[in-house]
Design a protein around this motif. Structure first.
Motif, PDB file in Angstrom:
ATOM      1  N   HIS A 116      -7.187  -8.003  -2.632  1.00  0.00           N
ATOM      2  CA  HIS A 116      -5.844  -8.139  -2.046  1.00  0.00           C
ATOM      3  C   HIS A 116      -5.738  -9.536  -1.429  1.00  0.00           C
ATOM      4  O   HIS A 116      -6.048  -9.717  -0.248  1.00  0.00           O
ATOM      5  N   PRO A 144       0.827  -1.218   0.000  1.00  0.00           N
ATOM      6  CA  PRO A 144       0.000   0.000   0.000  1.00  0.00           C
ATOM      7  C   PRO A 144       0.857   1.262   0.000  1.00  0.00           C
ATOM      8  O   PRO A 144       2.045   1.232   0.340  1.00  0.00           O
ATOM      9  N   THR A 145       0.254   2.374  -0.364  1.00  0.00           N
ATOM     10  CA  THR A 145       0.943   3.658  -0.408  1.00  0.00           C
ATOM     11  C   THR A 145       0.386   4.582   0.676  1.00  0.00           C
ATOM     12  O   THR A 145      -0.654   4.299   1.283  1.00  0.00           O
ATOM     13  N   ASN A 147      -1.610   7.147   2.643  1.00  0.00           N
ATOM     14  CA  ASN A 147      -2.993   7.646   2.581  1.00  0.00           C
ATOM     15  C   ASN A 147      -3.920   6.795   1.714  1.00  0.00           C
ATOM     16  O   ASN A 147      -5.067   7.180   1.480  1.00  0.00           O
ATOM     17  N   GLN A 148      -3.436   5.651   1.235  1.00  0.00           N
ATOM     18  CA  GLN A 148      -4.333   4.739   0.517  1.00  0.00           C
ATOM     19  C   GLN A 148      -5.452   4.298   1.447  1.00  0.00           C
ATOM     20  O   GLN A 148      -5.232   4.010   2.616  1.00  0.00           O
ATOM     21  N   ARG A 149      -6.697   4.277   0.934  1.00  0.00           N
ATOM     22  CA  ARG A 149      -7.857   3.924   1.735  1.00  0.00           C
ATOM     23  C   ARG A 149      -8.139   2.424   1.659  1.00  0.00           C
ATOM     24  O   ARG A 149      -7.895   1.791   0.638  1.00  0.00           O
ATOM     25  N   ILE A 150      -8.633   1.911   2.777  1.00  0.00           N
ATOM     26  CA  ILE A 150      -9.053   0.509   2.824  1.00  0.00           C
ATOM     27  C   ILE A 150     -10.275   0.426   3.730  1.00  0.00           C
ATOM     28  O   ILE A 150     -10.326   1.064   4.790  1.00  0.00           O
ATOM     29  N   ARG A 181      -6.951   4.725   6.557  1.00  0.00           N
ATOM     30  CA  ARG A 181      -5.906   5.107   5.607  1.00  0.00           C
ATOM     31  C   ARG A 181      -4.548   4.658   6.148  1.00  0.00           C
ATOM     32  O   ARG A 181      -4.361   4.546   7.362  1.00  0.00           O
TER      33      ARG A 181
END
Length: 813
Positions: free
Chosen positions: A101, A5-6, A8-11, A19
């Motif tokens: 994922h 993940p990067t 501030n990527q949301r999940i 985030r």
């Protein structure tokens, strides 16, 4: 792992959005920490609360995480256990997320514990003395709270303890915790380097599992304020893993600091742990909590010594470390002896005063300080008196005392893992008749299995190892490191199949070879639960945790068939007499019969019954359903017959040796059924109370019954329907854990009965009624199981202390 993940990527998990947080030391990447089994990512919730997403590496992803989370959750309110509150990601509840994922299957979401690890503290700044004590007291109180609930982390180490200044420390990596009714991990922790007890290599899984590692960590915390301790520290832990529980420079520096800062009471607790033989010998965390003073150098009244009106022992200056340009790590400084209080001269490893009293260079010596104040004549008289007592006792109580029996004590080198073909010869002491003790395990034995020719046994300690013994000569032939899950002798007895865990998990041992006696079937890297040989010894069926059955051609060492159809671990496999079919039973309750030649399923069915018991030939099985006993054909899946009883039917079924009858216990009697006609053929009355074990004599003419709450064993002559013998055993029989064993010799002439947990048992001649051996008098350890040799000439018992005991009968010698 492809999950990357990067920032501030949301999940979205469970309807909540999170985030991925920015790494505090690298603003271009998401905050992630990597451990031995998983990566942990920091998430931030909509309310700015921090969470941890633990993503396991592929080999550690396991559905058991769900049940682990269920067991941990009730303890989330305990101090330091906030991480017990967790959500496990599964395909059932989070299908869309896992489809996106795949690496997130069985990942765990839990609260993030802010702070730094104890390992990071040891690599960072020094601590003030009051902070060292405050941290140690806080850690001891936290561990005491776990101890009261019978919980243990099972892998206390620097990376798993989070230091939170001003707050209680916290624990992470909780997946292998021990607790009441917790699921036992497939592979047990062996502790972490620098914190592992000498017994930890056998696996940590008990309420005492944290005592040693906790004592070491407490000593580190309490003394980290001492410059000499910080300078002597090894690396990620204070101790070099190779010096654990050995006398060395580091432990002496730590002892000096403990005594200087906290007094003798705290030092004694550390010495108990360092010198312990087992985890149970280590002090509890409750003892540590009670012993730690409120302030550094503030001791209880009992610490005051004569001549020190201020209380507490003299506080010597810490030993000067060697100059940096002339390192001499092996030279020990002058220091007070932790036992007698006298000074140990510089460079010496042991106290000359304690050593002068005849004590060996051994950390387990007792304190002789009180005797040092006695005059030399008194000391000599005292020693002479003790020697006379020892001499008298050695005459009156030999090492092993038996009436008309002989003991051959075989002491095997317990440090070996795989023994060479010419192992060191064990020492032996001949006594007087028929007892041999094989001593090679360091933890309790789960089972002992005789070879078909009765000349060898294999003893199994699940989490330690398996040892193959030559019973005739008392020699250890081979030792295989564990955990060993299943073993099976070939029909001819010249090969032993061993099922373990992980890579090369199927092993073959060959009797009589000189080199390469242990072979690994390299293609097989599964978890073996059950092994069975075909009747002709050509093939092996290996049932696995992962719902498959693999058929091996043993001579060619190749897989000829893999049977798939179950959805849960396969716990049983049985061959038909001609070797053409295999019947299997798995955790989902489905019975499948397979054609070995083509691998096709002949029959698959789910019997709606409880307590499945297979017949001796493996072709039929019985089970209870409501008020009936049901007999099924294990090959065709057809219900053969349902046996109904007007009386109160019980939950215990036992097949006769020829498979034509079954015995069933009720509250008042034992019922014998003919499985062809469905008729009750015999009712054995006069039995008061429920039996939880029934055992047929080999010829089917007698049956023995006993129960955990009864304290009595009753033997009936079935045809005459009369009670032949009733045997009362000594002890308190009111605990369901005290398991009873009733074991007939193959010729039916003798009956062995032993009561696990009470350490009571006998071997009796069933014709004369004479007691041949009183097991608990002839062997002082606690027996936990037993088995007869194939010809009935020997009986093996095994115990909690890791010994195998062989009784041999005179007419066979």
């Amino acid at each position: 792992m492809t999950f990357e993940p990067t920032i501030n990527q949301r999940i979205e998990i469970g309807g909540n959005t999170y985030r991925f947080a920015e790494h505090p030391g690298a603003s271009w990447m998401a905050y992630q920490q990597e451990g031995r089994r998983a990566e942990v990512w920091q998430l931030v919730g909509e309310d700015n609360s921090k969470y941890a997403l633990k993503v396991f590496f592929p080999k550690f992803r396991d559905a058991s995480m769900v049940s682990v989370a269920e067991k941990l959750e009730p303890y989330a309110a305990l101090p330091g256990l906030e991480a017990c509150k967790r959500t496990v990601l599964t395909s059932f509840h989070h299908l869309e997320l896992i489809q996106k994922h795949a690496d997130l299957v069985y990942a765990v979401l839990m609260p993030w514990l802010d702070g730094y690890t104890w390992m990071e503290q040891m690599s960072g700044e020094e601590m003030a003395a009051e902070n060292s004590l405050a941290l140690g007291r806080s850690f001891a109180r936290m561990m005491t709270a776990l101890e009261v609930k019978r919980l243990a982390h099972c892998d206390l180490s620097g990376p798993n303890v989070i230091i939170r200044p001003g707050e209680q420390p916290g624990l992470v990596d909780l997946e292998e915790m021990y607790g009441p009714d917790f699921l036992k991990p497939d592979i047990l922790s062996a502790g972490s380097p620098g914190y592992a007890h000498q017994t930890a290599r056998h696996g940590l899984w008990s309420k005492e599992a944290d005592r040693f590692a906790g004592a070491v960590m407490l000593a580190e915390m309490l003394c980290w304020c001492d410059p000499a301790v910080r300078k002597a520290s090894w690396d990620e832990s204070y101790f070099d893993p190779n010096e654990m529980q050995k006398e060395n420079n580091r432990v002496e520096i730590l002892r000096t600091a403990l005594k200087t800062l906290y007094g003798d009471r705290v030092l004694r607790l550390f010495n108990r742990a360092w010198n312990s033989d087992s985890l149970r010998d280590c002090p509890t965390f409750g003892e540590w909590t009670a012993a730690l003073p409120e302030k550094v150098r503030e001791f209880d009244e009992e610490e005051k010594e004569p001549g020190h009106p201020g209380g507490g022992p003299d506080i010597p200056d810490p030993p000067e470390p060697p100059p940096e340009n002339e390192p001499d790590e092996d030279k020990l400084p002058a220091r007070p002896c932790p036992d007698c209080g006298k000074e140990i001269p510089e460079g010496q490893n042991v106290c000359p005063y304690c050593e002068g009293m005849g004590q060996p260079d051994n950390p387990r010596r007792k304190s002789w300080a009180i005797w040092l104040g006695v005059g030399s004549i008194s000391v000599i008289l005292l020693i002479m008196f003790l020697i006379s007592l020892i001499a008298d006792k050695s005459l009156a109580e030999p090492t092993v005392t038996f009436s008309s029996t002989k003991a051959t004590i075989l002491v095997i080198d317990q440090s070996m893992t795989v023994t060479p073909q010419n192992p060191p010869q064990p020492t032996s002491t001949a006594m007087d008749d028929s007892l041999t003790i094989l001593d090679g395990h360091t933890s309790g034995i789960d089972n002992v299995i005789w070879s078909p020719d009765g000349k060898k046994v294999v003893s199994i300690s699940d989490q330690e190892n398996a040892i193959i013994w030559d019973v005739i000569n008392g020699e250890q032939l081979y030792s295989i490191d564990g955990p060993v899950k299943s073993v099976a002798w070939s029909p001819s007895g010249d090969q032993l199949a061993i099922g373990t865990v992980g890579e090369s998990s199927l092993l073959l041992w060959n009797d009589g070879c000189r080199d390469n006696c242990l072979r690994s079937l390299e293609e097989y890297n599964d978890w073996v639960i059950d092994i069975s040989w075909s009747p002709d010894g050509r093939y092996l069926a290996c049932a696995s945790k992962y719902a498959t059955i693999t058929i091996w051609d043993v001579q060619k060492e190749e897989i000829i068939r893999t049977l798939t159809g179950h959805t849960h671990p396969v716990g049983y496999t049985g061959w038909s007499p001609d070797g053409s079919q295999i019947t299997s039973l798995a955790g989902e309750g489905i019975v499948i019969t397979w054609n070995v030649e083509n691998g096709h399923q002949i029959q698959s069915f789910r019997p709606i019954i409880n307590n499945i018991i297979w017949s001796p030939d493996g072709q039929k099985f019985s089970g209870e359903s409501d008020d009936s006993v049901v007999i099924w054909d294990g090959v065709t899946g057809e219900r053969i017959i349902t046996l109904l009883s007007s009386e109160n039917i019980g939950y215990l079924v036992s097949w006769s040796p020829d498979g034509s009858k079954i015995a069933n216990s009720s509250e008042e009697n034992i019922i014998i059924w003919d499985i062809v006609s469905g008729e009750q053929t015999h009712s054995l009355d006069g039995f008061s109370g429920w039996a939880n074990i029934l055992s047929w004599s080999p010829d089917g003419s007698k049956i023995a019954a006993g129960g955990n709450y009864l304290g009595v064993v009753t033997i009936w002559d079935i045809e005459k329907e009369i009670e032949q013998m009733s045997i009362s055993l000594e002890g308190e029989y009111n605990d369901w854990r005290n398991e009873l064993y009733l074991l007939w010799s193959p010729d039916g002439r003798r009956l062995a009965y032993l009561w696990r947990g009470i350490n009571s048992g006998e071997i009796r001649d069933m014709e004369s009624g004479e007691v041949l051996h009183i097991l608990n008098e002839e062997y002082k350890g606690a027996l936990t199981g037993g088995a007869w040799s194939p010809d009935g000439s020997m009986f093996s018992g095994w115990g909690e202390d890791g010994a195998v005991i062989i009784w041999e009968f005179a007419e066979h010698q």
